[in-house]
Design a protein around this motif. Structure first.
Motif, PDB file in Angstrom:
ATOM      1  N   MET A 472      43.129  49.037  37.308  1.00  0.00           N
ATOM      2  CA  MET A 472      42.287  48.739  37.716  1.00  0.00           C
ATOM      3  C   MET A 472      41.600  47.461  38.754  1.00  0.00           C
ATOM      4  O   MET A 472      41.793  47.674  39.613  1.00  0.00           O
ATOM      5  N   MET A 473      40.688  47.285  37.774  1.00  0.00           N
ATOM      6  CA  MET A 473      40.108  45.931  38.365  1.00  0.00           C
ATOM      7  C   MET A 473      41.192  45.102  38.537  1.00  0.00           C
ATOM      8  O   MET A 473      41.064  44.396  39.497  1.00  0.00           O
ATOM      9  N   GLY A 474      42.326  45.202  38.365  1.00  0.00           N
ATOM     10  CA  GLY A 474      43.323  43.800  38.988  1.00  0.00           C
ATOM     11  C   GLY A 474      43.645  43.919  40.899  1.00  0.00           C
ATOM     12  O   GLY A 474      43.428  42.805  41.516  1.00  0.00           O
ATOM     13  N   ILE A 475      43.547  45.474  40.531  1.00  0.00           N
ATOM     14  CA  ILE A 475      44.084  45.485  41.963  1.00  0.00           C
ATOM     15  C   ILE A 475      42.739  45.872  42.754  1.00  0.00           C
ATOM     16  O   ILE A 475      42.955  45.099  44.394  1.00  0.00           O
ATOM     17  N   PHE A 476      41.701  46.573  42.741  1.00  0.00           N
ATOM     18  CA  PHE A 476      40.596  47.160  43.104  1.00  0.00           C
ATOM     19  C   PHE A 476      39.165  45.406  43.471  1.00  0.00           C
ATOM     20  O   PHE A 476      38.445  46.283  44.185  1.00  0.00           O
ATOM     21  N   SER A 477      39.929  44.753  42.578  1.00  0.00           N
ATOM     22  CA  SER A 477      38.261  43.794  43.178  1.00  0.00           C
ATOM     23  C   SER A 477      39.268  42.367  42.291  1.00  0.00           C
ATOM     24  O   SER A 477      40.308  42.202  42.196  1.00  0.00           O
ATOM     25  N   LYS A 478      38.367  41.429  43.663  1.00  0.00           N
ATOM     26  CA  LYS A 478      39.662  40.032  43.909  1.00  0.00           C
ATOM     27  C   LYS A 478      38.547  39.036  42.967  1.00  0.00           C
ATOM     28  O   LYS A 478      38.634  38.144  43.153  1.00  0.00           O
ATOM     29  N   THR A 479      37.202  40.172  42.481  1.00  0.00           N
ATOM     30  CA  THR A 479      35.992  38.893  41.398  1.00  0.00           C
ATOM     31  C   THR A 479      36.268  38.901  39.648  1.00  0.00           C
ATOM     32  O   THR A 479      35.887  37.748  38.918  1.00  0.00           O
ATOM     33  N   ILE A 480      37.500  39.884  39.381  1.00  0.00           N
ATOM     34  CA  ILE A 480      37.187  39.603  38.147  1.00  0.00           C
ATOM     35  C   ILE A 480      38.527  38.241  37.455  1.00  0.00           C
ATOM     36  O   ILE A 480      39.315  37.900  37.945  1.00  0.00           O
ATOM     37  N   THR A 481      37.632  37.536  36.582  1.00  0.00           N
ATOM     38  CA  THR A 481      38.355  36.799  35.728  1.00  0.00           C
ATOM     39  C   THR A 481      39.356  36.553  34.742  1.00  0.00           C
ATOM     40  O   THR A 481      39.271  37.843  33.996  1.00  0.00           O
ATOM     41  N   LYS A 482      40.665  35.530  34.871  1.00  0.00           N
ATOM     42  CA  LYS A 482      40.948  36.109  33.171  1.00  0.00           C
ATOM     43  C   LYS A 482      40.158  35.943  32.129  1.00  0.00           C
ATOM     44  O   LYS A 482      40.543  36.775  31.445  1.00  0.00           O
ATOM     45  N   GLU A 483      39.061  35.525  32.117  1.00  0.00           N
ATOM     46  CA  GLU A 483      37.828  35.967  31.183  1.00  0.00           C
ATOM     47  C   GLU A 483      37.614  36.853  30.231  1.00  0.00           C
ATOM     48  O   GLU A 483      37.618  37.742  29.552  1.00  0.00           O
ATOM     49  N   GLY A 484      37.167  37.920  31.788  1.00  0.00           N
ATOM     50  CA  GLY A 484      36.850  38.964  32.665  1.00  0.00           C
ATOM     51  C   GLY A 484      37.320  40.047  31.196  1.00  0.00           C
ATOM     52  O   GLY A 484      37.283  40.759  30.791  1.00  0.00           O
ATOM     53  N   ALA A 485      38.350  40.032  32.052  1.00  0.00           N
ATOM     54  CA  ALA A 485      40.045  40.960  31.820  1.00  0.00           C
ATOM     55  C   ALA A 485      40.123  40.826  30.156  1.00  0.00           C
ATOM     56  O   ALA A 485      40.109  41.943  29.484  1.00  0.00           O
ATOM     57  N   ILE A 486      40.435  39.311  29.568  1.00  0.00           N
ATOM     58  CA  ILE A 486      40.530  39.010  28.339  1.00  0.00           C
ATOM     59  C   ILE A 486      39.743  40.099  27.432  1.00  0.00           C
ATOM     60  O   ILE A 486      40.130  40.753  26.565  1.00  0.00           O
ATOM     61  N   ASN A 539      35.380  48.657  28.678  1.00  0.00           N
ATOM     62  CA  ASN A 539      36.527  47.151  28.964  1.00  0.00           C
ATOM     63  C   ASN A 539      35.458  47.481  30.389  1.00  0.00           C
ATOM     64  O   ASN A 539      35.384  45.696  30.351  1.00  0.00           O
ATOM     65  N   PHE A 540      35.731  48.241  31.245  1.00  0.00           N
ATOM     66  CA  PHE A 540      34.899  47.891  32.565  1.00  0.00           C
ATOM     67  C   PHE A 540      33.607  46.979  32.444  1.00  0.00           C
ATOM     68  O   PHE A 540      33.559  45.834  33.559  1.00  0.00           O
ATOM     69  N   ILE A 541      32.527  47.854  31.526  1.00  0.00           N
ATOM     70  CA  ILE A 541      31.474  46.589  31.821  1.00  0.00           C
ATOM     71  C   ILE A 541      31.555  45.275  31.446  1.00  0.00           C
ATOM     72  O   ILE A 541      30.895  44.466  31.838  1.00  0.00           O
ATOM     73  N   VAL A 542      32.563  45.305  30.096  1.00  0.00           N
ATOM     74  CA  VAL A 542      32.461  43.713  29.577  1.00  0.00           C
ATOM     75  C   VAL A 542      33.401  42.586  30.664  1.00  0.00           C
ATOM     76  O   VAL A 542      32.259  41.692  30.642  1.00  0.00           O
ATOM     77  N   ALA A 543      34.165  43.054  30.814  1.00  0.00           N
ATOM     78  CA  ALA A 543      34.626  42.746  32.259  1.00  0.00           C
ATOM     79  C   ALA A 543      34.248  42.079  33.346  1.00  0.00           C
ATOM     80  O   ALA A 543      34.152  40.559  33.932  1.00  0.00           O
ATOM     81  N   ILE A 544      33.406  43.056  33.710  1.00  0.00           N
ATOM     82  CA  ILE A 544      32.548  43.042  35.261  1.00  0.00           C
ATOM     83  C   ILE A 544      30.692  41.914  34.638  1.00  0.00           C
ATOM     84  O   ILE A 544      31.114  40.725  35.277  1.00  0.00           O
ATOM     85  N   SER A 547      32.843  38.410  33.608  1.00  0.00           N
ATOM     86  CA  SER A 547      33.866  37.674  35.107  1.00  0.00           C
ATOM     87  C   SER A 547      32.250  37.314  35.993  1.00  0.00           C
ATOM     88  O   SER A 547      32.326  36.093  36.595  1.00  0.00           O
ATOM     89  N   ARG A 548      31.390  37.320  35.844  1.00  0.00           N
ATOM     90  CA  ARG A 548      30.165  36.597  37.055  1.00  0.00           C
ATOM     91  C   ARG A 548      29.753  35.715  36.012  1.00  0.00           C
ATOM     92  O   ARG A 548      29.202  34.699  36.357  1.00  0.00           O
ATOM     93  N   VAL A 549      30.133  35.201  35.324  1.00  0.00           N
ATOM     94  CA  VAL A 549      29.454  33.819  34.964  1.00  0.00           C
ATOM     95  C   VAL A 549      30.680  32.844  34.252  1.00  0.00           C
ATOM     96  O   VAL A 549      30.727  31.685  33.820  1.00  0.00           O
ATOM     97  N   THR A 550      31.566  33.423  34.355  1.00  0.00           N
ATOM     98  CA  THR A 550      32.887  32.381  34.053  1.00  0.00           C
ATOM     99  C   THR A 550      33.483  32.412  35.842  1.00  0.00           C
ATOM    100  O   THR A 550      32.879  32.572  36.814  1.00  0.00           O
TER     101      THR A 550
END
Lengths: 576, 88
Positions: A472-486, A539-544, A547-550
């Motif tokens: 979901m985040m991979g498709i609908f957000s451009k700002t989620i980073t690799k650190e956030g996703a993992i 998962n969503f909360i942690v990833a977001i 991503s804000r700090v990376t």
């Protein structure tokens, strides 16, 4: 002709069909092996997806489950169909546009990280392997029950058949066998249901029959059912919910997003030619699934009523054990029905009170398996139900095995370990991976680990909490980073596993649970199997937050997200 | 990219999202709404032998899901043609 011979003929004919398809649909390239060449018609893919999706559990166990849960069983009906709406609108078209072969491949590219791809492979393998154990058990049980061979022999026959068409044909062979399997399983499910509906209500459509009056009376079937179950001391059929309203809500949501995140379902949408085909194919899949899923609640209600009417023809009058019908005797032999004459009156008392109840065993599977006999249908229908149950188990097992083997040969071997291998070598590797996966699944089916019973529910929790949010985040957000996703995937899967283990035991080993499986210890009254949605939220909360700090994703990744949102140019993106 | 302009790409995505949100609201209302949250209230109404809330939970929601996916597919096709990004 006796039933056994007839069953062998019908089941044998269905196997001959699968073998024929396997030889016709051999895979000659990795594209054919992984995504059936990408040229499957959307309606055909819808049918294959339906068979891929509906497992032995859907076919044999679900109606029985609803039969005893009543309204509470609706979580499975809504959860396992509503997920396809999410899949159709939020995932399938975009992943098809992306146009490669596996789910971890997308996660690795979108999160520009080999690490993310490996985490995704691990999530995929845990969730598909737990799921496949249940299917292999289903294959063994179905064969042994229907063909009267031992569980081990049944398992082995199933492995040989799947081996033949999955190793030879890959996704191409699996797709066309699944289409045949869908036709067999849906006929096997609906024909007995129609006859039972006709007998009870005079309406041949079970979906309408469940809402009709009983033949020769003005009493609605569901009202009568509510009345007889409450007379026996059970709670009312049409209103009893499963735990609290919150639990129903979260359970349904977990099953929906778990469905949308199951890799073996997602990869089916890589096989159609265009983005618009992925959209319509999800609709067709849902049509084909709905035929079974709207029939199941009718089977559930009608079978429950039939069972009670058999045991207790009139209120207060109990069936004399010696006079029990033939189907009762048949299923007693299998151990799925059990009677114990507690008060020695020779009659059967059925009650919600365990001290009085003499039906000491009513296995939920009986509600589908005994249906044709209860409705006194001809033997060929019983033989067809056998072929249908086997088709359901084999088709799902094959789809899962393909998801596992492609994650190994394409994501781990070609993607990480040996990127330089040729296509021919990769094709060979994928065949070997498939053979190993079948052997491994067969081993686990033969020696089911202690946690086998909890596995399918666990697979949904894991798919919901790890794979679905990442996609979901991979498709609908451009700002989620690799650190956030993992971090998100690891957090989601950890929370879900911890919750399940703390209540049901570490790896389901009895005695290792530290909070006990007691409703009073459940977080807000949510049962462990329903916890995937909470894991997804984490998962969503942690990833977001991470991503804000990376550092933001590189420009080419943002460009890739732009690209997958445009439906044109699929063939270009396909070049590998 | 096949869009005429950057602005086109933006408004295509915006229309896409708004369509999905509308359809997801329906998805939510028929299943979580009618089938779970408001089931007791709806059960006071009957259609044939079905209590309405029970019917939504075991039949109705599924029928609406099927219709939703086809409506989505058709309206997205229309949107693709409007912006000239349909793949023929």
């Amino acid at each position: 002709m006796d039933l056994k011979t007839l069953t062998y003929i019908v089941v044998g004919a269905s196997f001959a069909l699968y073998f024929g398809i396997a030889i016709w649909a051999r895979a000659g390239s990795t594209k054919e092996f992984y995504v059936a060449g990408g040229g499957v018609h959307p309606v055909a893919n819808g049918m294959a997806t339906a068979a891929d999706w509906m497992s032995a559990a859907s076919f044999i166990s679900m109606a029985g489950l609803i039969s005893f849960l009543g309204y509470g069983g609706s979580v499975f009906l809504m959860g396992w169909t509503g997920g396809f709406v999410i899949l159709a609108m939020l995932l399938a078209p975009y992943l098809r546009k992306y146009g490669k072969f596996t789910v971890p491949e997308f996660i690795g590219d979108r999160f520009y990280s080999r690490g993310a791809r490996i985490v995704a492979v691990i999530c995929l393998i845990i969730c598909s392997v737990t799921y496949v154990i249940g299917q292999m058990k289903g294959v063994g049980v179905a064969f042994s029950r229907f063909l009267e061979v031992s569980y081990e022999v049944g398992l082995l026959i199933g492995m040989v058949i799947v081996f033949f068409y999955a190793v030879l044909g890959g996704m191409k062979g699996i797709t066309y066998t699944q289409i045949a399997q869908y036709c067999i399983l849906i006929l096997a499910y609906t024909i007995p249901a129609m006859f039972i509906s006709l007998n009870l209500t005079g309406n041949i459509l079970p979906q309408l029959g469940l809402g009709s009056t009983l033949v020769g009376t003005d009493v609605f079937l569901l009202d009568r059912l509510d009345q007889v179950v409450t007379e026996l001391g059970f709670s009312e059929y049409t209103t009893t919910s499963r735990g609290s309203t919150l639990n129903m809500f979260v359970y349904t949501l977990s099953l929906m997003i778990g469905t949308a995140g199951l890799p073996h379902v997602i990869i089916r949408f890589f096989t159609v030619p265009k983005v618009k085909d992925a959209r319509s194919s999800a609709g067709w899949a849902l049509v084909f699934i709905s035929i079974l899923y709207t029939t199941a609640p009718a089977v559930a209600g009608m079978a429950r009523l039939n069972l009670i009417n058999t045991i207790q023809p009139e209120q207060g009058e109990n069936l004399v054990y010696e006079d029990r019908p033939q189907w009762f005797k048949n299923w007693e032999k299998t151990g799925l029905l059990g009677f114990e004459d507690k008060n020695n009156d020779g009659a059967i008392q059925y009650s919600a009170d365990p001290a009085v109840n003499e039906m000491v065993k009513i296995d939920q599977d009986i509600m589908v398996l005994a249906n044709p006999e209860i409705a006194e249908l001809p033997n060929w229908v019983i033989a067809l139900v056998a072929a249908g149950g086997l088709a359901a188990a084999l088709s799902t097992a094959a789809g899962l095995l393909l998801a596992i083997s492609s994650a190994i040969s394409h994501d781990l071997l070609k993607g990480v370990i040996a990127p330089d291998i040729s296509e021919k070598q990769e094709l060979m590797a994928s065949r070997i991976a498939m053979a190993v996966a079948i052997a491994g699944a067969g081993y686990l089916g033969y020696n089911p680990p202690d946690f086998a019973a909890g596995t399918v529910a666990l697979a949904f929790g894991l798919a919901a909490s790890s794979i679905f949010p990442a996609l979901m985040m991979g498709i609908f957000s451009k700002t989620i980073t690799k650190e956030g996703a993992i971090a998100g995937m690891i957090a989601g899967i950890t929370v879900t596993l911890l919750y399940v283990f703390q209540h049901l035991g570490i790896m389901f080993v009895a005695g290792t649970e530290f909070l006990g499986s007691m409703p009073k210890n459940w977080f807000l009254g949510i049962e462990p199997n329903a916890f995937g949605a909470v894991g997804a939220l984490v998962n969503f909360i942690v990833a977001i937050l991470v991503s804000r700090v990376t550092a933001a994703p590189p420009a080419e990744v943002q460009e890739m997200v732009e690209q997958i949102r445009v439906p044109t140019g699929v063939s270009d993106a396909h070049a590998h | 990219m096949a869009f005429q302009s950057e602005a086109d790409a933006k408004s295509y995505w915006k229309e896409n999202i708004s369509l999905v949100i509308k359809l997801m609201v329906v998805w939510f209302v028929v299943s979580f709404g009618c089938g779970i949250l408001f089931v007791d209230a709806l059960n006071n109404i009957s259609i044939g032998g079905y209590k309405l809330g029970f019917w939504f939970a075991q039949q109705g929601a599924i029928y609406v899901f099927v219709v939703l996916t086809f409506v989505y597919s058709a309206l997205m096709g229309k949107l693709d043609r409007k912006y000239g990004v349909d793949d023929v």
